[in-house]
Design an enzyme around this catalytic site. Sequence first.
Site, mmCIF file in Angstrom:
data_model
loop_
_atom_site.group_PDB
_atom_site.id
_atom_site.type_symbol
_atom_site.label_atom_id
_atom_site.label_comp_id
_atom_site.label_asym_id
_atom_site.label_seq_id
_atom_site.Cartn_x
_atom_site.Cartn_y
_atom_site.Cartn_z
ATOM 1 N N LYS A 187 -10.889 -1.644 0.926
ATOM 2 C CA LYS A 187 -10.303 -0.341 0.623
ATOM 3 C C LYS A 187 -11.028 0.345 -0.532
ATOM 4 O O LYS A 187 -11.808 -0.281 -1.260
ATOM 5 C CB LYS A 187 -8.809 -0.539 0.298
ATOM 6 C CG LYS A 187 -7.980 -1.044 1.484
ATOM 7 C CD LYS A 187 -6.487 -1.072 1.131
ATOM 8 C CE LYS A 187 -5.636 -1.518 2.312
ATOM 9 N NZ LYS A 187 -4.180 -1.446 1.995
ATOM 10 N N HIS A 190 -7.473 -4.514 3.812
ATOM 11 C CA HIS A 190 -6.589 -4.467 4.981
ATOM 12 C C HIS A 190 -7.002 -5.596 5.916
ATOM 13 O O HIS A 190 -8.182 -5.917 6.016
ATOM 14 C CB HIS A 190 -6.744 -3.130 5.731
ATOM 15 C CG HIS A 190 -6.104 -3.160 7.095
ATOM 16 N ND1 HIS A 190 -4.766 -2.919 7.287
ATOM 17 C CD2 HIS A 190 -6.614 -3.477 8.329
ATOM 18 C CE1 HIS A 190 -4.476 -3.053 8.577
ATOM 19 N NE2 HIS A 190 -5.579 -3.393 9.228
ATOM 20 N N GLU A 221 -7.150 -2.047 16.443
ATOM 21 C CA GLU A 221 -7.781 -1.599 15.194
ATOM 22 C C GLU A 221 -9.304 -1.698 15.268
ATOM 23 O O GLU A 221 -10.011 -0.846 14.723
ATOM 24 C CB GLU A 221 -7.242 -2.427 14.023
ATOM 25 C CG GLU A 221 -5.766 -2.141 13.751
ATOM 26 C CD GLU A 221 -5.186 -2.950 12.613
ATOM 27 O OE1 GLU A 221 -3.994 -2.773 12.310
ATOM 28 O OE2 GLU A 221 -5.919 -3.773 12.014
ATOM 29 N N ASN A 259 -4.519 -2.168 -2.975
ATOM 30 C CA ASN A 259 -4.491 -3.632 -2.843
ATOM 31 C C ASN A 259 -5.715 -4.206 -2.136
ATOM 32 O O ASN A 259 -5.640 -5.232 -1.478
ATOM 33 C CB ASN A 259 -3.178 -4.091 -2.204
ATOM 34 C CG ASN A 259 -2.976 -3.552 -0.799
ATOM 35 O OD1 ASN A 259 -3.830 -2.844 -0.277
ATOM 36 N ND2 ASN A 259 -1.857 -3.906 -0.187
HETATM 37 P P1 ADP Z 1 -0.476 -5.283 4.795
HETATM 38 O O1 ADP Z 1 -1.621 -4.401 4.326
HETATM 39 O O2 ADP Z 1 -0.340 -6.513 3.927
HETATM 40 O O3 ADP Z 1 -0.534 -5.610 6.256
HETATM 41 P P2 ADP Z 1 1.674 -3.426 5.477
HETATM 42 O O4 ADP Z 1 1.098 -3.389 6.841
HETATM 43 O O5 ADP Z 1 3.123 -3.733 5.328
HETATM 44 O O6 ADP Z 1 0.877 -4.463 4.545
HETATM 45 O O7 ADP Z 1 1.442 -2.026 4.752
HETATM 46 C C1 ADP Z 1 0.211 -1.335 4.883
HETATM 47 C C2 ADP Z 1 -0.229 -0.863 3.514
HETATM 48 O O8 ADP Z 1 0.719 0.097 3.040
HETATM 49 C C3 ADP Z 1 -0.251 -1.950 2.431
HETATM 50 O O9 ADP Z 1 -1.448 -2.677 2.389
HETATM 51 C C4 ADP Z 1 -0.070 -1.127 1.180
HETATM 52 O O10 ADP Z 1 -1.308 -0.548 0.765
HETATM 53 C C5 ADP Z 1 0.874 -0.032 1.646
HETATM 54 N N1 ADP Z 1 2.261 -0.421 1.341
HETATM 55 C C6 ADP Z 1 3.033 -1.294 1.998
HETATM 56 N N2 ADP Z 1 4.253 -1.399 1.460
HETATM 57 C C7 ADP Z 1 4.248 -0.554 0.420
HETATM 58 C C8 ADP Z 1 5.227 -0.183 -0.552
HETATM 59 N N3 ADP Z 1 6.447 -0.732 -0.553
HETATM 60 N N4 ADP Z 1 4.867 0.726 -1.481
HETATM 61 C C9 ADP Z 1 3.648 1.272 -1.482
HETATM 62 N N5 ADP Z 1 2.663 0.973 -0.579
HETATM 63 C C10 ADP Z 1 2.973 0.078 0.346
HETATM 64 MG MG MG Z 2 -0.316 -4.416 7.902
#
Ligand code: ADP
Ligand code: MG
Length: 142
Positions: free
Chosen positions: A11, A117, A128, A114
């Site tokens: 990212k 992805h 994807e 974070n």
């Molecule tokens: P992951 O990336 O671990 O698969 P998700 O698919 O649940 O997580 O969410 C996609 C992305 O959305 C996350 O990587 C994060 O950047 C963002 N995200 C998820 N939950 C939150 C939250 N509660 N607050 C802010 N951003 C979030």
């Molecule tokens: Mg996800």
Amino acid sequence: MPVQRTLSIIKPDAIAKNVIGDIIRRFEENGLSVIATNMTRLSAVEAGRFYAVHAERPFYDNLCAFMSSGPILAMVLEGKNAVTLNRQLMGATNPKEAESGTIRADHADSIDANAVHGSDSEENAATEIAFFFSDLDLHSKL
Ligand code: ADP
Ligand code: MG
């Protein structure tokens, strides 16, 4: 364990920190091969299409803004159990909950920024991967 393919994205926050090499090293040292790469920059609309599954979530607009805030590196990883293995190497979505030694524990600043992805299932991985790559772009080592 089946050989699988999964989509990884480095990212914008991790690109800005200059840690592409460190992240790819972790994949390679754990048996995953990079079989396609695409460094690109998404528009907010494109980011919204990629994350359409989250369209109803309160963080969706922020997520689309963040993912289009700078360049990203989309990659296809191939190897045994690639979907789950990549998720393990990434660590939990919230870096405060990510196990030590994971990519997010070491490089993520917040739940928004974070670092990486990763696809969460083989079915979503196929969708994807097709978002960023055509079959001709994939160079399997198997
Ligand atoms: P992951 O990336 O671990 O698969 P998700 O698919 O649940 O997580 O969410 C996609 C992305 O959305 C996350 O990587 C994060 O950047 C963002 N995200 C998820 N939950 C939150 C939250 N509660 N607050 C802010 N951003 C979030
Ligand atoms: Mg996800």
